[in-house]
Design an enzyme around this catalytic site. Structure first.
Site, PDB file in Angstrom:
ATOM      1  N   TYR A 199      -6.808   6.791   4.061  1.00 54.22           N
ATOM      2  CA  TYR A 199      -6.919   5.832   2.956  1.00 54.22           C
ATOM      3  C   TYR A 199      -6.096   4.567   3.242  1.00 54.22           C
ATOM      4  O   TYR A 199      -6.591   3.441   3.149  1.00 54.22           O
ATOM      5  CB  TYR A 199      -6.473   6.471   1.619  1.00 54.22           C
ATOM      6  CG  TYR A 199      -6.170   5.404   0.618  1.00 54.22           C
ATOM      7  CD1 TYR A 199      -7.216   4.762  -0.056  1.00 54.22           C
ATOM      8  CD2 TYR A 199      -4.865   4.957   0.401  1.00 54.22           C
ATOM      9  CE1 TYR A 199      -6.955   3.713  -0.923  1.00 54.22           C
ATOM     10  CE2 TYR A 199      -4.595   3.918  -0.459  1.00 54.22           C
ATOM     11  CZ  TYR A 199      -5.646   3.307  -1.128  1.00 54.22           C
ATOM     12  OH  TYR A 199      -5.401   2.261  -1.962  1.00 54.22           O
ATOM     13  N   GLU A 230       0.832  -1.216   0.000  1.00 59.79           N
ATOM     14  CA  GLU A 230       0.000   0.000   0.000  1.00 59.79           C
ATOM     15  C   GLU A 230       0.864   1.262   0.000  1.00 59.79           C
ATOM     16  O   GLU A 230       0.536   2.245  -0.638  1.00 59.79           O
ATOM     17  CB  GLU A 230      -0.955   0.005   1.200  1.00 59.79           C
ATOM     18  CG  GLU A 230      -2.124  -0.956   1.060  1.00 59.79           C
ATOM     19  CD  GLU A 230      -3.013  -0.661  -0.149  1.00 59.79           C
ATOM     20  OE1 GLU A 230      -3.085   0.501  -0.588  1.00 59.79           O
ATOM     21  OE2 GLU A 230      -3.623  -1.600  -0.670  1.00 59.79           O
ATOM     22  N   ASP A 248      -9.775   6.591  -2.630  1.00 59.31           N
ATOM     23  CA  ASP A 248      -8.622   7.224  -3.270  1.00 59.31           C
ATOM     24  C   ASP A 248      -9.108   7.809  -4.588  1.00 59.31           C
ATOM     25  O   ASP A 248     -10.315   7.834  -4.859  1.00 59.31           O
ATOM     26  CB  ASP A 248      -7.483   6.205  -3.476  1.00 59.31           C
ATOM     27  CG  ASP A 248      -7.851   5.115  -4.478  1.00 59.31           C
ATOM     28  OD1 ASP A 248      -9.044   5.007  -4.848  1.00 59.31           O
ATOM     29  OD2 ASP A 248      -6.950   4.375  -4.910  1.00 59.31           O
TER      30      ASP A 248
END
Ligand code: SF4
Length: 369
Positions: free
Chosen positions: A123, A40, A141
């Site tokens: 996020y 991520e 996002d």
């Protein structure tokens, strides 16, 4: 707002499509918190294809959070070199140390604990916690926002006050409760592969029947393009010193405490990594300004009589900055002794954490051979 049978069909269509067509990505073969977290962070601002080799190399060197926590930041940056946005690597290293110190070496499962870690925003926390711990947190996002904006024909700037919060609330409403991690990935996958910024592939879209933008012929107009921050043009001159053994001099990144927020600060432009001696200059004064800098900061007047060879101009872009670098090469019998500097082989800078800008300057110097 979709509800009842329509919402169930929407979820079924999207999940069915994702199960069949999702890309086979290395981080999708695991639910290991460390690997999901690493992926991520790497995927922020970076394309999937560019992130994969870095992800694999990183895991080879740091197979777990303890190994990462033990590593010197310099080593973490070296492996990150070329991926850009180096604050991600610095935060990753710091967060690994916190995870080992406060969370027994396991990425925390509570949102408040995750959000307290360096480099983790709303996020990223939602993505990691939903995928790893099945927390019911919807991600939002750019990809997901675009999908939702088109589904509901949301006009105006999506990042405007209030709009982003509404999109977040809609993302939460659509979230499929049973497998939130897969759901979030399915929404992101739809935005990344079919519902793309330009020319969305609506004919292949599993949820096209629910899409207002498509019904109204607005897919090319939603979301509206954001006005871009205007580009700042900057010019640097860089000095590549070369001794008879092919060694060059690089200057160390500034100490972490140093704040260097100015847009034309050399340390900002080289991403606070090891770099060639460089100075911000005005167009047309590169050689003169660099010579003065070298004399004062590197050689300190000691028999300074170097011949500068102008190398091919280098261009580099970092976010809103367009940087032009005028590199010069100078041969020296011996590299000067300067504090916070070190000699490295010019032909192989792989052992040191340097930014892409520095690599480009090194390539320009090698091209002269
Ligand atoms: S129909 Fe087209 S615009 Fe609408 S969500 Fe699907 S791909 Fe995006």
């Amino acid at each position: 707002m979709l509800s009842g049978a329509a919402l169930s069909r929407f979820r079924k269509n999207l999940m069915g499509w994702f199960a069949e067509y999702q890309r086979d990505l290395p981080w999708r073969r695991t639910r290991d918190p460390y690997r999901v977290w690493l992926s991520e962070i790497m995927l922020q601002q970076t394309r999937v294809a560019a992130a994969i080799p870095y992800y694999e190399r990183f895991l080879e060197r740091f197979p777990g959070v303890e190994a990462l926590a033990r590593a010197p930041q310099e080593e973490v940056l070296r492996l990150w070199a070329g991926l850009g946005y180096y604050s991600r690597a610095r935060n990753l290293a710091e967060a690994a140390q916190e995870i080992v110190a406060k969370h027994n070496g396991v990425f925390p499962s509570e949102p408040a604990d995750a959000l307290a870690l360096p480099g983790i925003g709303a996020y990223t926390a939602a993505a990691i916690l939903s995928i790893v711990y099945q927390k019911k947190l919807a991600v939002l996002d750019g990809n997901v926002a675009r999908v939702i904006a088109r589904l509901y024909a949301v006009r105006g700037d999506l990042r405007a006050n209030g709009t982003w919060q509404k999109l977040q609330a809609t993302a939460g409403h659509l979230l499929a409760g049973r497998s939130p991690g897969d759901w979030n990935q399915a929404m992101m996958e739809l935005g990344a592969t079919l519902c793309t910024p330009r020319s969305p592939q609506c004919l292949l879209c599993p949820v096209s029947e629910f899409c207002e933008a498509r019904k109204q012929g607005l897919t090319d107009l939603i979301p509206v393009k954001r006005s871009k921050r205007s580009t700042v043009e900057l010019t640097l001159a860089s000095l590549v010193l070369l001794d008879p053994r092919g060694q060059t001099l690089l200057l160390a990144p500034p100490a972490p405490a140093r704040k260097s927020a100015a847009a034309n600060d050399v340390h900002t432009l080289v991403s606070r990594m090891w770099h060639f001696p460089s100075v911000a200059v005005l167009q047309g004064q590169a050689a003169e300004a660099l010579r003065k800098f070298a004399e004062e900061s590197l050689f300190r007047g000691r028999g300074f009589r170097l011949e500068f060879f102008a190398l091919k101009k280098v261009r580099h872009a970092v976010t809103f900055r367009a940087i032009t670098i005028f590199p010069f090469r100078a041969r020296v019998a011996k590299l000067p002794r300067v504090s916070a500097s070190k000699a490295f082989p010019l032909a192989d800078l792989s052992t040191v954490a340097v930014s892409n800008l520095t690599r480009k300057v090194a390539r320009a110097a090698l091209a002269l051979n």
